[in-house]
Design a protein around this motif. Structure first.
Motif, PDB file in Angstrom:
ATOM      1  N   MET A   1       0.734  -1.049  -0.050  1.00 24.95           N
ATOM      2  CA  MET A   1      -0.032   0.009  -0.006  1.00 24.95           C
ATOM      3  C   MET A   1       0.988   1.373  -0.054  1.00 24.95           C
ATOM      4  N   LYS A   2       0.648   1.939  -0.793  1.00 26.86           N
ATOM      5  CA  LYS A   2       1.522   3.523  -0.953  1.00 26.86           C
ATOM      6  C   LYS A   2       0.198   4.346  -1.005  1.00 26.86           C
ATOM      7  N   HIS A   3       0.460   5.590  -0.400  1.00 22.78           N
ATOM      8  CA  HIS A   3      -0.816   6.640  -0.711  1.00 22.78           C
ATOM      9  C   HIS A   3      -0.241   7.802   0.178  1.00 22.78           C
ATOM     10  N   ASN A   4      -0.644   8.854  -0.273  1.00 21.75           N
ATOM     11  CA  ASN A   4      -0.456  10.263   0.347  1.00 21.75           C
ATOM     12  C   ASN A   4      -0.760  10.282   1.836  1.00 21.75           C
ATOM     13  N   THR A   5       0.315  10.041   2.730  1.00 19.10           N
ATOM     14  CA  THR A   5       0.107  10.050   4.077  1.00 19.10           C
ATOM     15  C   THR A   5      -0.400  11.488   4.640  1.00 19.10           C
TER      16      THR A   5
ATOM     17  N   LEU B   1       4.276   4.319   8.746  1.00 20.71           N
ATOM     18  CA  LEU B   1       5.778   4.376   9.722  1.00 20.71           C
ATOM     19  C   LEU B   1       6.953   4.484   8.560  1.00 20.71           C
ATOM     20  N   ALA B   2       6.763   4.088   7.341  1.00 18.60           N
ATOM     21  CA  ALA B   2       7.777   3.975   6.529  1.00 18.60           C
ATOM     22  C   ALA B   2       8.485   5.356   6.153  1.00 18.60           C
TER      23      ALA B   2
ATOM     24  N   LEU C   1      -3.174  -2.555   9.100  1.00 17.29           N
ATOM     25  CA  LEU C   1      -1.894  -2.810   9.369  1.00 17.29           C
ATOM     26  C   LEU C   1      -1.042  -2.126   8.229  1.00 17.29           C
ATOM     27  N   LEU C   2      -1.399  -2.514   6.774  1.00 17.95           N
ATOM     28  CA  LEU C   2      -0.626  -2.037   5.957  1.00 17.95           C
ATOM     29  C   LEU C   2      -0.743  -0.432   5.836  1.00 17.95           C
TER      30      LEU C   2
END
Length: 72
Positions: A1-5, A71-72, A64-65
């Protein structure tokens, strides 16, 4: 999962990403833990705003993802 945090979660309280105060960080961590503990006993699920209908286990994986991406 990648998104605009930095993108707000629909319906969630906005977060201040510039606040590096340890007390604020600890409060944010406690908020995540409280949410996961509340989710653990959840039995009613609404469609996820991005993924639609998910089972309890699939929702847990999505959560969790999502946390891992932040956190990444």
């Amino acid at each position: 999962m990648k998104h605009n945090t930095a993108e707000p979660i629909p319906g969630a309280k906005p977060l201040d990403y510039t606040n590096t105060d340890p007390e604020a960080i600890n409060a944010a961590i406690a908020r995540v833990i409280d949410a996961l503990l509340a989710f653990q006993n959840s039995t009613v699920f609404y469609p996820h705003f991005a993924y639609g209908d998910l089972s309890h286990d699939d929702y847990l994986i999505a959560h969790l993802l999502h946390i891992d991406d932040h956190l990444a």
